[in-house]
Each structure stands twice: as C-alpha cells, then as structure tokens.
Design an enzyme around this catalytic site. Structure first.
Site, PDB file in Angstrom:
ATOM      1  N   GLU A  13       0.827  -1.200   0.000  1.00  0.00           N
ATOM      2  CA  GLU A  13       0.000   0.000   0.000  1.00  0.00           C
ATOM      3  C   GLU A  13       0.859   1.247   0.000  1.00  0.00           C
ATOM      4  OE1 GLU A  13      -2.110  -0.584   3.731  1.00  0.00           O
ATOM      5  OE2 GLU A  13      -3.801   0.352   2.713  1.00  0.00           O
ATOM      6  N   ASP A 217     -10.130 -11.313   5.039  1.00  0.00           N
ATOM      7  CA  ASP A 217     -10.390 -12.676   5.515  1.00  0.00           C
ATOM      8  C   ASP A 217     -11.552 -12.599   6.486  1.00  0.00           C
ATOM      9  OD1 ASP A 217      -9.186 -12.628   8.513  1.00  0.00           O
ATOM     10  OD2 ASP A 217      -7.965 -11.386   7.201  1.00  0.00           O
TER      11      ASP A 217
HETATM   12  N1  ADE Z   1      -5.952  -7.938   9.665  1.00  0.00           N
HETATM   13  C1  ADE Z   1      -6.441  -8.617   8.618  1.00  0.00           C
HETATM   14  N2  ADE Z   1      -7.059  -9.749   9.000  1.00  0.00           N
HETATM   15  C2  ADE Z   1      -6.965  -9.786  10.353  1.00  0.00           C
HETATM   16  C3  ADE Z   1      -7.376 -10.711  11.341  1.00  0.00           C
HETATM   17  N3  ADE Z   1      -8.015 -11.829  11.005  1.00  0.00           N
HETATM   18  N4  ADE Z   1      -7.088 -10.431  12.635  1.00  0.00           N
HETATM   19  C4  ADE Z   1      -6.408  -9.313  12.971  1.00  0.00           C
HETATM   20  N5  ADE Z   1      -5.988  -8.407  12.087  1.00  0.00           N
HETATM   21  C5  ADE Z   1      -6.258  -8.637  10.785  1.00  0.00           C
END
Ligand code: ADE
Length: 250
Positions: A13, A217
């Site tokens: 980024e 995610d």
């Molecule tokens: N950043 C992106 N995915 C995450 C997650 N599952 N837990 C903490 N920070 C994150």
C-alpha cells in the site's frame, strides 16, 4: 495548508502511495521512514504504521508531534466479524474499541482507564468523505483490479460498510475466537491490530482521525489462506484508489 498524515498498514500500500507522490523526501525518525511530499496538490506525510497497537501508536505520535499533521487517515486490511462483512468489502470506521483492553474489576471491560470510554469515535466529516470515495471505487472493481483476482476472490459486488472496528494485539485466525468477539462485541464489523490505538492518540492531540479497511479474511480458521495475494492484488489497490479519489476531490 493542512498536512495530511497517511498511515498504511502494508508495504504494498505504501509503495503504491509513494509511486503516486511526485516529490517525496524521506525523513527517518524512531527507526521509521516518513515520506514528506505532495499528492493531488495536498501536503502529505506517508508512513508504514508497523503492526500492533504500540508500534502504530508510536508512529502516530511522531506524525502528530514532529510532522504536525492536521488529519490522520489509516488504511489497511481487516478480518470480517459481522456476517455481512465479506472478503473484498470495505469498512470505514465510525468508532473503534480495543478488544483486548480489560482492567476489570477496576474499570468496565474494554474501557481505557482514565479516558472514561471504550469507544474512540472517528471524525464524521472525514469518514463520510472516505466512505463516498470508497463507494465510488467499489462501484467498478474492474477498473482497479485484475480479472483473475475478481474471479478468484468472488469480488463481483463489493460493498462499503460504516461502523465499529475492534483492534487488539492478535491476528484472529480461529472460528472460536471470531465467534467470541462477535458475542462480546456484537456491533463489531471487523477486527484488526492498530486502529483503536491510533484513534486514542488522535483524541489526545485533538486531531481528526479516520480508518478505512478492506476485508481480507473472515477472521476464522481459513484466515491465512491467500492473505498475501489478497493484500497485493486487492487491498493495496483499493487503498490507493480510495485515497486518490478522496484527495482529488478534497
Ligand atoms: N488484519 C487482517 N485480518 C486480520 C485478522 N483476522 N485479525 C487481525 N488483524 C487482521
């Protein structure tokens, strides 16, 4: 002119932002590289946040003290908690809570001692402007992403959400922990590792803060799958496009 601080959570980024700045100069403070320059005619200081609450709070403090930024925007990725916060969606925070803060029984769970609050609000005008920019970018993902990424990550109709983001010093990667967070913080849309700490520092300095996160995610047992590819091919491209769209119209 107002100086805008941009904190990026990810190398890709920041690299994309620096490629868009014509004249950035590196200033090294506290083992961090701060990039001072311009973007769409605005005075900008861009920096990698580093990971976790303390590291990000230190980066924010230097931006505020040394570089005198008048507004601070954080971009990065987050894990989706609410069922409708799906991979490829973007969350613009209206407020942030440190989900691992617990000084009970002395203070209520999540409350940051001596602040009298658990929730740190973002600046409404700044957040609204960024949400508008995000809606514009997500209305046509194909303009910003490759066809293969859109197909592989099922990004046909990504959405922008506004609401609560929670932060803590843990990458949430089990369904059990994700469910526990949803149970105890039912308003939380997404989880990450820095935002609420930076929001606390910005409150201390009275400087407007906003946070924009792409859901990478679902913070569950599959949370590691393709994480790096998603950051490279989706999240960092959205961040660049959203910031660019916002600054162009600011
Ligand atoms: N950043 C992106 N995915 C995450 C997650 N599952 N837990 C903490 N920070 C994150």
């Amino acid at each position: 002119m107002a100086v805008i601080g941009i904190m990026s959570a990810m190398h890709e980024e920041l690299a994309a932002v620096l490629a868009a700045m014509p004249d950035e100069q590196r200033v090294r403070v506290a083992e961090r590289d701060f990039w001072v320059g311009h973007w769409h005619g605005h005075d900008v200081v861009a920096v990698l946040s580093r990971i976790g609450k303390v590291a990000a709070a230190t980066t924010a403090t230097v931006l505020l003290e040394r570089f005198k930024v008048d507004a601070l925007v954080f971009t990065g990725a987050a894990g989706g908690l609410a069922p409708h916060a799906q991979v490829g969606d973007v969350v613009v925070a209206t407020g942030l809570v440190q989900h691992d803060m617990d000084a009970s029984p002395l203070f209520p769970q999540y409350e940051v001692p001596l602040y009298g609050r658990a929730r740190f609000d973002t600046d409404p005008a700044l957040s609204q402007a960024l949400a508008a920019a995000a809606s514009q970018v997500l209305s046509d993902p194909a303009q910003h992403l490759g066809a293969q990424a859109i197909a592989d990550f099922h990004l046909l109709s990504p959405r922008v959400h506004q609401g609560l983001i929670v932060s803590g010093d843990r990458f949430v990667s089990t369904t059990a922990e994700s469910q526990a967070l949803q149970h105890s913080l039912p308003d939380a849309l997404a989880v990450e590792m820095e935002g609420a700490a930076v929001a606390q520092v910005c409150l201390d300095y009275g400087v407007p803060f906003a946070a924009v996160r792409t859901i990478s995610d679902r913070a569950d047992d599959d949370a590691h799958t393709d994480f790096n590819r998603f950051i490279r091919e989706v999240a960092s491209r959205y961040s660049l496009a959203i910031l660019s769209q916002w600054l162009m119209h600011r």
